[in-house]
Scaffold this active site. Sequence first.
Site, PDB file in Angstrom:
ATOM      1  N   GLY A   1       0.766  -1.235   0.000  1.00 36.15           N
ATOM      2  CA  GLY A   1       0.000   0.000   0.000  1.00 36.15           C
ATOM      3  C   GLY A   1       0.797   1.285   0.000  1.00 36.15           C
TER       4      GLY A   1
ATOM      5  N   PRO B   1       4.669  -5.060  -0.859  1.00 41.11           N
ATOM      6  CA  PRO B   1       4.569  -3.922  -1.772  1.00 41.11           C
ATOM      7  C   PRO B   1       4.319  -4.372  -3.209  1.00 41.11           C
ATOM      8  CG  PRO B   1       6.873  -4.384  -1.321  1.00 41.11           C
ATOM      9  CD  PRO B   1       6.071  -5.327  -0.455  1.00 41.11           C
ATOM     10  N   GLY B   2       3.452  -3.682  -3.894  1.00 41.15           N
ATOM     11  CA  GLY B   2       3.217  -3.940  -5.313  1.00 41.15           C
ATOM     12  C   GLY B   2       3.526  -2.686  -6.108  1.00 41.15           C
TER      13      GLY B   2
ATOM     14  N   CYS C   1     -15.142   3.341 -27.318  1.00 37.04           N
ATOM     15  CA  CYS C   1     -16.418   4.057 -27.352  1.00 37.04           C
ATOM     16  C   CYS C   1     -16.974   4.289 -25.955  1.00 37.04           C
ATOM     17  CB  CYS C   1     -17.402   3.292 -28.210  1.00 37.04           C
ATOM     18  SG  CYS C   1     -16.739   2.996 -29.855  1.00 37.04           S
ATOM     19  N   GLU C   2     -16.294   5.085 -25.165  1.00 41.99           N
ATOM     20  CA  GLU C   2     -16.728   5.478 -23.827  1.00 41.99           C
ATOM     21  C   GLU C   2     -16.177   6.879 -23.585  1.00 41.99           C
ATOM     22  OE1 GLU C   2     -18.108   3.440 -21.255  1.00 41.99           O
ATOM     23  OE2 GLU C   2     -18.003   1.507 -22.291  1.00 41.99           O
TER      24      GLU C   2
HETATM   25  C1  LIG Z   1      -2.981  -5.285  -3.756  1.00 45.91           C
HETATM   26  C2  LIG Z   1      -2.413  -5.851  -2.512  1.00 45.91           C
HETATM   27  C3  LIG Z   1      -1.118  -5.524  -2.123  1.00 45.91           C
HETATM   28  C4  LIG Z   1      -0.263  -4.533  -2.870  1.00 45.91           C
HETATM   29  O1  LIG Z   1      -0.720  -3.236  -2.741  1.00 45.91           O
HETATM   30  P1  LIG Z   1       0.156  -2.028  -3.356  1.00 45.91           P
HETATM   31  O2  LIG Z   1      -0.645  -0.842  -3.078  1.00 45.91           O
HETATM   32  O3  LIG Z   1       0.315  -2.327  -4.787  1.00 45.91           O
HETATM   33  O4  LIG Z   1       1.448  -2.039  -2.628  1.00 45.91           O
HETATM   34  C5  LIG Z   1      -0.621  -6.123  -0.995  1.00 45.91           C
HETATM   35  N1  LIG Z   1      -1.346  -7.005  -0.275  1.00 45.91           N
HETATM   36  C6  LIG Z   1      -2.603  -7.346  -0.619  1.00 45.91           C
HETATM   37  C7  LIG Z   1      -3.345  -8.302   0.201  1.00 45.91           C
HETATM   38  C8  LIG Z   1      -3.180  -6.776  -1.741  1.00 45.91           C
HETATM   39  O5  LIG Z   1      -4.426  -7.106  -2.071  1.00 45.91           O
END
Ligand SMILES: *Cc1c(COP(=O)(O)O)cnc(C)c1O
Length: 414
Positions: free
Chosen positions: A239, A274-275, A342-343
């Site tokens: 997050g 982290p993503g 088309c949106e």
């Molecule tokens: C999506 C998600 C993440 C990654 O969130 P980011 O905002 O991309 O860091 C981590 N844990 C869970 C359970 C998620 O669903």
Amino acid sequence: MAHFAYRNGELHAEDVPLARIAGRYGTPCYVYSRAALTGAWRAWDGAFAGHDHLVCYAVKANSNLAVLNILARLGSGFDIVSGGELARVLAAGGDAGRVVFSGVGKSADEMRQALAAGILCFNVESAAELSRLSRVAAACGRTAAVSLRINPDIDARTHPYIATGLKQNKFGIAWEEALALYRRARELPGIAVTGAGCHIGSQITEIGPFVAALGRILELADALRAEGMVLGHIDAGGGLGIRYRDESPPRIADYAAALVEGLGKRPVRLLLEPGRSLAGPAGVLVTRVEYLKRGAARNFAVVDAAMNDLMRPALYDAFHEVLPVARAAGPQTEWDIVGPVCETGDFLARGRSLALAEGDLVAIMTAGAYGMSMSSNYNSRPRAAEVVVDGGAMHLARERETVADLMARESILP
Ligand SMILES: *Cc1c(COP(=O)(O)O)cnc(C)c1O
């Protein structure tokens, strides 16, 4: 270090001009920087170096095999939310023993798949899921390591669609019910309690909500310890926000320091998920201007990428910076950058001052996370190519889809 920067007026990914990539592989095209991914992962890993930890990249942010493989080679763990993502991690050379499995709707098949692979743990999100996991694990003679995902009822102060830690959200187990569920988990066959965690949302730009959420998990962990249940790990979720425009998210080092300080002297392993913060800044979407359409109220630059390629602007009204691939000197006009779909919601950016001509390339910046992974075939548009740049080399990480691919699994009535 800037992995996407101008050299002699030409926007590059590392040492490769984006125009060369577009020329070779066409547009729209996602371009990722290996050095950016590697640097971000090392920044995360290094920030927690003083404490037992595992960085588990959230696969849903960007699940291209080449991206996963780059992280697997660094020793990354992975946070998955489906059996499909587990298959990707394994195909990319990821270590199942470093995989945590999140999500509110795991099927029995997905549970069996993950048990057979030997994942690190299941992040269980409900009492019903815990019961099913116990049955499934016991039936195949295995023990499922379980960490309950707690909903700490903390406001992450982010977009409502990506806030996940409030009690009205579908995620996690209510904090008030967690203790009782741990007591039950302890008695269940096929279950071994190993941790607790939370994930309160995405694109969070302050440390406060993370610290507050961790505090609640630790309160729970302390109560469990008093009952003789010692947790091996705490999962702080993902997050951490990034800078798309003018946000000033916490530095990873400050975030890490705050969490480690929160843990105090508790000898517990810390998991991070982290993503966005790993993949987001590591990618751009390169697209070509098809038409310039000047209107009475607004001017439109119609490009060959659309909401099906990058959904974030349409879905969250998200902001992505737009840069010309070749710096142009001409007079600037305010453009809405829109796609062919088309949106009316099909826009990538609005009101950007750029000097554009038909045929120009532009880069939609900071598109490495939740770009390609959220893409679709809406309007029967084949999905974009994906290219990874590594120094002066470019590698086609995913071929552009063909229209034949789109129709391959369909059939007409006899
Ligand atoms: C999506 C998600 C993440 C990654 O969130 P980011 O905002 O991309 O860091 C981590 N844990 C869970 C359970 C998620 O669903």
